[in-house]
Design a protein around this motif. Sequence first.
Motif, mmCIF file in Angstrom:
data_model
loop_
_atom_site.group_PDB
_atom_site.id
_atom_site.type_symbol
_atom_site.label_atom_id
_atom_site.label_comp_id
_atom_site.label_asym_id
_atom_site.label_seq_id
_atom_site.Cartn_x
_atom_site.Cartn_y
_atom_site.Cartn_z
ATOM 1 N N GLN A 1 1.319 11.652 -34.155
ATOM 2 C CA GLN A 1 0.844 12.611 -35.147
ATOM 3 C C GLN A 1 1.575 13.905 -34.861
ATOM 4 O OE1 GLN A 1 -1.372 12.413 -37.838
ATOM 5 N NE2 GLN A 1 -0.443 14.411 -38.187
ATOM 6 N N GLY B 1 0.327 12.076 -41.082
ATOM 7 C CA GLY B 1 0.988 11.019 -40.310
ATOM 8 C C GLY B 1 0.319 9.691 -40.534
ATOM 9 N N PRO B 2 0.607 8.744 -39.724
ATOM 10 C CA PRO B 2 1.395 8.790 -38.499
ATOM 11 C C PRO B 2 2.900 8.724 -38.778
ATOM 12 C CG PRO B 2 0.632 6.577 -38.803
ATOM 13 C CD PRO B 2 0.056 7.402 -39.934
ATOM 14 N N HIS C 1 8.412 8.745 -41.483
ATOM 15 C CA HIS C 1 7.114 8.416 -42.080
ATOM 16 C C HIS C 1 7.253 7.074 -42.793
ATOM 17 C CE1 HIS C 1 3.536 8.958 -44.639
ATOM 18 N NE2 HIS C 1 3.121 9.730 -43.651
ATOM 19 N N VAL D 1 -0.416 8.336 -31.123
ATOM 20 C CA VAL D 1 -1.481 7.565 -31.772
ATOM 21 C C VAL D 1 -1.486 6.150 -31.216
ATOM 22 C CG1 VAL D 1 -2.300 6.640 -33.982
ATOM 23 C CG2 VAL D 1 -1.348 8.950 -33.876
#
Length: 77
Positions: free
Chosen positions: A13, A19-20, A35, A51
Amino acid sequence: MVAVQIQVGDLVQASGHAGPWLVVELSKGMASLQHPDGHRLSVRTTTLSVVHKATSPAGEVEPVDREQPGEAPTLFD
């Protein structure tokens, strides 16, 4: 909270960005991120929170220290 080393393949993040993001490259304290919708972003690694760790070559996933024990990371964390 324990510091987690960021590596290529991690889902992170980025502070101030939805995000992620997938870490695609690391160089001199900067991370190149992608992304899922294709957008790319370069940010300092100090602004990132992991994450989900990338899978190691042995096929094991390294644990990530979470605020609440037992909470499983999701794609929307």
